[in-house]
Design a protein around this motif. Structure first.
Motif, PDB file in Angstrom:
ATOM      1  N   PHE A 161       1.202  -1.559  -0.262  1.00 58.70           N
ATOM      2  CA  PHE A 161      -0.057   0.126  -0.017  1.00 58.70           C
ATOM      3  C   PHE A 161       0.503   1.139  -0.173  1.00 58.70           C
ATOM      4  CE2 PHE A 161      -3.402  -3.008   1.106  1.00 58.70           C
ATOM      5  CZ  PHE A 161      -4.427  -2.852   0.377  1.00 58.70           C
ATOM      6  N   ALA A 162       0.647   2.017  -0.179  1.00 62.25           N
ATOM      7  CA  ALA A 162       1.219   4.064  -0.782  1.00 62.25           C
ATOM      8  C   ALA A 162      -0.038   4.714   0.075  1.00 62.25           C
ATOM      9  CB  ALA A 162       1.522   4.135  -1.704  1.00 62.25           C
ATOM     10  N   PRO A 163       0.389   6.256   0.284  1.00 62.87           N
ATOM     11  CA  PRO A 163      -0.421   7.301  -0.177  1.00 62.87           C
ATOM     12  C   PRO A 163      -1.613   7.065  -1.436  1.00 62.87           C
ATOM     13  CG  PRO A 163       1.591   7.495   1.347  1.00 62.87           C
ATOM     14  CD  PRO A 163       1.573   6.543   0.312  1.00 62.87           C
ATOM     15  N   GLY A 164      -2.779   7.269  -1.152  1.00 58.48           N
ATOM     16  CA  GLY A 164      -3.238   7.988  -2.476  1.00 58.48           C
ATOM     17  C   GLY A 164      -4.675   8.425  -2.748  1.00 58.48           C
ATOM     18  N   VAL A 165      -5.209   9.159  -1.455  1.00 54.47           N
ATOM     19  CA  VAL A 165      -6.022  10.089  -0.432  1.00 54.47           C
ATOM     20  C   VAL A 165      -5.734  11.036  -0.765  1.00 54.47           C
ATOM     21  CG1 VAL A 165      -8.146  10.644   0.959  1.00 54.47           C
ATOM     22  CG2 VAL A 165      -6.950   8.312   0.164  1.00 54.47           C
ATOM     23  N   ASP A 166      -5.778  12.355  -1.266  1.00 55.92           N
ATOM     24  CA  ASP A 166      -5.892  14.212  -1.216  1.00 55.92           C
ATOM     25  C   ASP A 166      -4.788  14.536  -1.260  1.00 55.92           C
ATOM     26  OD1 ASP A 166      -8.565  14.490   0.164  1.00 55.92           O
ATOM     27  OD2 ASP A 166      -7.978  14.303   1.953  1.00 55.92           O
ATOM     28  N   ILE A 167      -3.833  13.626  -2.726  1.00 57.34           N
ATOM     29  CA  ILE A 167      -2.836  13.706  -3.248  1.00 57.34           C
ATOM     30  C   ILE A 167      -2.177  15.011  -4.262  1.00 57.34           C
ATOM     31  CG2 ILE A 167      -0.719  12.792  -4.471  1.00 57.34           C
ATOM     32  CD1 ILE A 167      -1.834  11.277  -1.659  1.00 57.34           C
ATOM     33  N   TYR A 168      -2.132  16.166  -2.985  1.00 50.66           N
ATOM     34  CA  TYR A 168      -1.673  17.047  -4.523  1.00 50.66           C
ATOM     35  C   TYR A 168      -0.874  17.023  -4.966  1.00 50.66           C
ATOM     36  CZ  TYR A 168      -1.528  22.806  -4.509  1.00 50.66           C
ATOM     37  OH  TYR A 168      -1.686  23.581  -4.992  1.00 50.66           O
ATOM     38  N   SER A 169      -0.877  17.555  -6.293  1.00 50.55           N
ATOM     39  CA  SER A 169       0.338  17.531  -7.339  1.00 50.55           C
ATOM     40  C   SER A 169      -0.456  18.137  -8.592  1.00 50.55           C
ATOM     41  CB  SER A 169       0.215  15.743  -7.953  1.00 50.55           C
ATOM     42  OG  SER A 169       1.195  15.995  -9.188  1.00 50.55           O
ATOM     43  N   LEU A 170       0.022  18.222 -10.087  1.00 49.17           N
ATOM     44  CA  LEU A 170      -0.255  19.227 -10.421  1.00 49.17           C
ATOM     45  C   LEU A 170      -1.183  18.842 -11.648  1.00 49.17           C
ATOM     46  CD1 LEU A 170       3.828  18.496 -12.543  1.00 49.17           C
ATOM     47  CD2 LEU A 170       3.209  19.101 -10.524  1.00 49.17           C
ATOM     48  N   GLY A 171      -2.046  20.058 -11.832  1.00 47.06           N
ATOM     49  CA  GLY A 171      -2.992  19.830 -12.719  1.00 47.06           C
ATOM     50  C   GLY A 171      -2.716  20.485 -14.109  1.00 47.06           C
ATOM     51  N   ILE A 172      -3.785  20.574 -15.457  1.00 43.47           N
ATOM     52  CA  ILE A 172      -3.599  21.218 -16.179  1.00 43.47           C
ATOM     53  C   ILE A 172      -2.983  22.738 -16.577  1.00 43.47           C
ATOM     54  CG2 ILE A 172      -4.681  19.035 -17.079  1.00 43.47           C
ATOM     55  CD1 ILE A 172      -6.599  20.990 -17.902  1.00 43.47           C
ATOM     56  N   GLU A 173      -2.888  23.362 -17.337  1.00 43.40           N
ATOM     57  CA  GLU A 173      -2.406  24.923 -17.482  1.00 43.40           C
ATOM     58  C   GLU A 173      -1.558  25.091 -16.579  1.00 43.40           C
ATOM     59  OE1 GLU A 173      -6.676  26.018 -17.806  1.00 43.40           O
ATOM     60  OE2 GLU A 173      -7.101  25.488 -19.754  1.00 43.40           O
ATOM     61  N   GLY A 174      -0.759  24.669 -16.247  1.00 44.62           N
ATOM     62  CA  GLY A 174       0.584  25.177 -14.898  1.00 44.62           C
ATOM     63  C   GLY A 174      -0.639  24.767 -13.645  1.00 44.62           C
ATOM     64  N   LYS A 175      -1.164  24.892 -13.599  1.00 41.94           N
ATOM     65  CA  LYS A 175      -2.084  24.228 -12.146  1.00 41.94           C
ATOM     66  C   LYS A 175      -1.829  23.480 -11.104  1.00 41.94           C
ATOM     67  CE  LYS A 175      -5.878  27.439 -13.751  1.00 41.94           C
ATOM     68  NZ  LYS A 175      -6.930  27.926 -14.540  1.00 41.94           N
ATOM     69  N   TYR A 176      -2.271  23.075 -10.142  1.00 45.10           N
ATOM     70  CA  TYR A 176      -1.919  21.987  -9.056  1.00 45.10           C
ATOM     71  C   TYR A 176      -3.729  21.544  -9.145  1.00 45.10           C
ATOM     72  CZ  TYR A 176       2.572  24.329  -9.208  1.00 45.10           C
ATOM     73  OH  TYR A 176       3.576  24.986  -9.285  1.00 45.10           O
ATOM     74  N   LYS A 177      -3.229  20.767  -8.820  1.00 41.91           N
ATOM     75  CA  LYS A 177      -4.733  19.366  -8.062  1.00 41.91           C
ATOM     76  C   LYS A 177      -4.505  18.274  -7.026  1.00 41.91           C
ATOM     77  CE  LYS A 177      -8.746  17.317 -10.685  1.00 41.91           C
ATOM     78  NZ  LYS A 177      -9.946  18.746  -9.980  1.00 41.91           N
ATOM     79  N   GLU A 178      -6.038  18.940  -5.739  1.00 37.62           N
ATOM     80  CA  GLU A 178      -5.727  17.687  -4.938  1.00 37.62           C
ATOM     81  C   GLU A 178      -6.138  16.516  -6.099  1.00 37.62           C
ATOM     82  OE1 GLU A 178      -8.484  16.820  -1.775  1.00 37.62           O
ATOM     83  OE2 GLU A 178      -7.880  18.667  -2.037  1.00 37.62           O
ATOM     84  N   MET A 179      -5.891  15.435  -5.772  1.00 39.06           N
ATOM     85  CA  MET A 179      -6.767  14.128  -6.669  1.00 39.06           C
ATOM     86  C   MET A 179      -6.684  12.672  -5.239  1.00 39.06           C
ATOM     87  SD  MET A 179      -6.209  14.466 -10.889  1.00 39.06           S
ATOM     88  CE  MET A 179      -7.357  13.187 -11.177  1.00 39.06           C
ATOM     89  N   SER A 180      -7.363  11.958  -5.242  1.00 40.88           N
ATOM     90  CA  SER A 180      -7.680  10.972  -5.223  1.00 40.88           C
ATOM     91  C   SER A 180      -7.681   9.025  -5.571  1.00 40.88           C
ATOM     92  CB  SER A 180      -8.416  10.565  -4.146  1.00 40.88           C
ATOM     93  OG  SER A 180      -8.664  11.715  -2.867  1.00 40.88           O
ATOM     94  N   GLY A 181      -6.905   7.951  -5.448  1.00 42.01           N
ATOM     95  CA  GLY A 181      -7.115   6.723  -6.407  1.00 42.01           C
ATOM     96  C   GLY A 181      -6.016   5.788  -6.517  1.00 42.01           C
ATOM     97  N   THR A 182      -6.204   4.922  -5.883  1.00 41.62           N
ATOM     98  CA  THR A 182      -4.716   4.034  -6.331  1.00 41.62           C
ATOM     99  C   THR A 182      -4.396   4.615  -7.451  1.00 41.62           C
ATOM    100  OG1 THR A 182      -5.828   2.959  -8.030  1.00 41.62           O
ATOM    101  CG2 THR A 182      -5.999   1.865  -5.179  1.00 41.62           C
ATOM    102  N   SER A 183      -4.464   5.239  -8.551  1.00 46.40           N
ATOM    103  CA  SER A 183      -3.899   6.154  -9.473  1.00 46.40           C
ATOM    104  C   SER A 183      -2.973   6.966  -8.687  1.00 46.40           C
ATOM    105  CB  SER A 183      -4.460   7.319 -10.034  1.00 46.40           C
ATOM    106  OG  SER A 183      -5.803   6.101 -11.593  1.00 46.40           O
ATOM    107  N   MET A 184      -3.177   7.519  -7.920  1.00 50.06           N
ATOM    108  CA  MET A 184      -2.089   8.481  -7.433  1.00 50.06           C
ATOM    109  C   MET A 184      -1.228   7.803  -5.752  1.00 50.06           C
ATOM    110  SD  MET A 184      -4.965   9.868  -7.825  1.00 50.06           S
ATOM    111  CE  MET A 184      -3.410  10.383  -9.613  1.00 50.06           C
ATOM    112  N   ALA A 185      -1.055   6.382  -5.687  1.00 50.56           N
ATOM    113  CA  ALA A 185      -1.138   5.361  -4.936  1.00 50.56           C
ATOM    114  C   ALA A 185       0.072   4.760  -5.257  1.00 50.56           C
ATOM    115  CB  ALA A 185      -1.695   4.098  -3.879  1.00 50.56           C
ATOM    116  N   ALA A 186       0.144   4.718  -6.344  1.00 51.94           N
ATOM    117  CA  ALA A 186       0.430   3.729  -7.932  1.00 51.94           C
ATOM    118  C   ALA A 186       1.729   4.732  -8.626  1.00 51.94           C
ATOM    119  CB  ALA A 186       0.368   3.837  -9.179  1.00 51.94           C
ATOM    120  N   PRO A 187       2.024   5.929  -8.787  1.00 50.84           N
ATOM    121  CA  PRO A 187       3.438   6.601  -8.608  1.00 50.84           C
ATOM    122  C   PRO A 187       3.842   7.088  -7.633  1.00 50.84           C
ATOM    123  CG  PRO A 187       1.051   8.192  -9.183  1.00 50.84           C
ATOM    124  CD  PRO A 187       0.881   6.730  -9.065  1.00 50.84           C
ATOM    125  N   VAL A 188       2.937   7.265  -6.521  1.00 51.09           N
ATOM    126  CA  VAL A 188       4.452   7.243  -5.070  1.00 51.09           C
ATOM    127  C   VAL A 188       4.924   6.575  -5.067  1.00 51.09           C
ATOM    128  CG1 VAL A 188       3.999   7.284  -2.622  1.00 51.09           C
ATOM    129  CG2 VAL A 188       2.215   8.086  -3.627  1.00 51.09           C
TER     130      VAL A 188
END
Length: 541
Positions: free
Chosen positions: A442-469
């Motif tokens: 397991f790895a952190p995957g909830v409320d992960i703050y990272s990059l968004g589009i158009e140079g912005k930032y975004k909080e997202m959740s999912g195992t989609s976020m845990a995998a890149p951790v």
């Protein structure tokens, strides 16, 4: 739609689990990302949060160590390669001359400078939406049995009929779920909101509707103005802003008009290839961002966002090049694209591949398996998000996965479950898939703050976020300990993970609990500090 129905619908939607790729959450329980935006990299003891101790490792173990650049392939929806946080972090194919229309390196892909888009065409057009694999299989088997007489069917034909019946049942269940969730009404609600917004902006000659603007609308105002105001007030009462409303609309629009639409075939119009011609090379284009790079950019940021500029967030690795490979549309990815993306990454020097996607059917699994075996033979480490359907993968199927059809498995593959920042029984993300034999760690995957589009930032959740951790951590180990193999990296990640043993946690999606060790192979959460210590010990010995 009646106003009372609108309010009831929104409440239903807020309480319903949509099984979105990016899991929903209760806003009142959200982590305060303004103060702990980098929580997944913090330390459980020093910072009292369930991070993986990356900052501690940099401060105490890596200060005087030299690193070597590691190439990480992100197979995803696309990557915004010119995001300020990714400057200097994007892989460049040095063997290819930019935009000369020639395949200079002879790898089958023309002008693949930063990676490849398997969802585009030579005109620069990109496929945005795809149907679900469930829909494609349902349609395929429906055509197969169309002219079969059940009373005269062969054994193979009878199996096809049974498969079709099973697919039909699941397909109709998905449609029923959308109806129960008010999907079509939600689309109408969003359209009504946009009309109200456009009308108010025109009437008050402003660029944005504020509370002050709405307060100017009273009982003596026109009925049209009062109706427009009412829509805003309903959304406010249930704590639903325009962005959240759009995400719900986008979710249902994608499912209804594309994902579960039997007649939709965007592939034919845009890509123009034959999806069943699996060995085809060169289709697509070199435009690696695509029409919606939100997901892939967020993933890339977790792995490699600039750690030195102090302007947004921090990636886990500090000496990483991102190879951007676009193969995941809004809908289900094709086996052909997944396999060819893995082959592309492995053939062009990627040492780690991140795959934050998955689906319950894989009609061409053997072709995907061949690509995974190829990457395994090259010593490439493949890291995959376990999925967000709160399923026990020991009992349910999810693809792609490490298990080959012959019973063997890929030795350089990891499946990752997600934890949250919470400290109680709800430590494990409620959406995460799990499995004592199938999910590795397991790895952190909830409320992960990272990059968004158009140079912005975004909080997202999912195992989609845990995998890149985990991908970022694996690449970090390869960077500082280049003599380690992918198999050794896996052993280090598993053995150095923080073991929680018999600690009781909620089983994802259930109210019952189990010991944390029962949810994965390792029974642990990855930890950078511990991994560096173990890597140091192994290499010194």
């Amino acid at each position: 739609m009646a106003k009372s129905s609108s309010l009831r619908l929104i409440i239903i939607l807020l309480l319903t689990n949509f099984n979105l790729l990016l899991a929903q959450k209760d806003p009142s329980e959200s982590l305060n990302l303004k103060t702990v935006f980098n929580w997944h990299n913090l330390d459980s003891e020093a910072d009292k949060i369930n991070g993986i101790s990356t900052e501690k490792a940099y401060e105490m173990l890596l200060k005087n160590k030299k690193s070597k650049t590691v190439t990480v392939a992100i197979i995803d929806s696309g990557v915004e390669i010119d995001h300020i946080e990714l400057h200097g972090k994007i892989w460049v194919n040095e063997k290819e001359i930019k935009n000369n229309g020639i395949d200079d390196d002879g790898n089958g892909y023309i002008d693949d400078i930063n990676g490849w888009d398997f969802l585009g065409n030579s005109k620069g057009e990109d496929l945005s939406h795809e149907s679900l694999e469930l829909t494609r299989e349902y349609v395929k088997f429906g055509r197969l049995i169309e002219n079969i007489d059940p009373t005269k069917a062969t054994k193979e034909e009878k199996e096809q009929i049974e498969t079709y019946k099973n697919l039909k049942q699941k397909y109709e269940k998905r449609l029923e779920e959308i109806e129960n969730q008010g999907g079509r009404y939600y689309l109408q609600l969003y359209e009504n909101f946009k009309q109200a917004q456009s009308y108010l902006i025109s009437e008050f000659k402003v660029e944005k509707i504020t509370t002050e603007i709405l307060d100017q609308i009273s009982l003596v105002s026109s009925e049209k103005l009062q109706r427009a105001k009412k829509i805003y007030k309903i959304l406010e009462e249930v704590n639903l802003d325009e962005e959240s409303l759009y995400e719900g609309y986008d979710h249902f629009n994608s499912l209804i008009n594309y994902g579960l639409n039997e007649d939709f075939d965007g592939r034919k119009e845009i890509v123009g290839d034959n999806p069943m011609y699996l060995n085809e090379l060169g289709y697509g284009n070199n435009e690696v961002e695509g029409p919606d790079a939100k997901h892939g950019t967020h993933v890339a940021g977790i792995v490699a966002a600039n750690r030195e500029n102090n302007i947004g967030t921090k990636g886990i690795g500090n000496d990483i090049k991102i190879m951007a490979i676009r193969a995941v549309p809004d809908g289900d990815e094709r086996d052909k694209d997944v396999a060819n993306a893995i082959r592309y990454a492995a053939s062009n020097g990627a040492q780690v591949i991140n795959m934050s996607f998955g689906k319950p059917y894989s009609p061409n699994k053997e072709y995907v398996d061949e690509a995974i075996k190829f990457a395994e033979s090259k010593g490439v480490l493949m890291i995959h998000g376990a999925g967000n359907d709160n399923l026990n993968l020991d009992n349910e199927k999810s693809f792609p996965n490490k298990f080959y059809s012959n019973g063997d498995y890929c030795k350089t593959w990891l499946d990752i479950g997600a934890i949250s920042w919470k400290t109680g029984n709800d430590l494990v993300a409620e959406f995460s898939n799990y499995g004592h034999k199938t999910v590795d760690v397991f790895a952190p995957g909830v409320d992960i703050y990272s990059l968004g589009i158009e140079g912005k930032y975004k909080e997202m959740s999912g195992t989609s976020m845990a995998a890149p951790v985990v991908t970022g951590l694996a690449a970090l180990l390869m960077s500082y300990y280049p003599q380690l193999t992918a198999v050794q990296i896996i052993d280090i990640l598993m053995n150095s993970s923080t073991k929680l043993g018999n600690r009781e946690v909620y089983i994802p999606g259930k109210t019952s609990t189990t010991a944390f060790k029962n949810l994965s192979v390792s029974g642990g959460i990855v930890n950078t500090y511990n991994a560096i210590l173990l890597a140091d010990k192994i290499t010194n010995n």
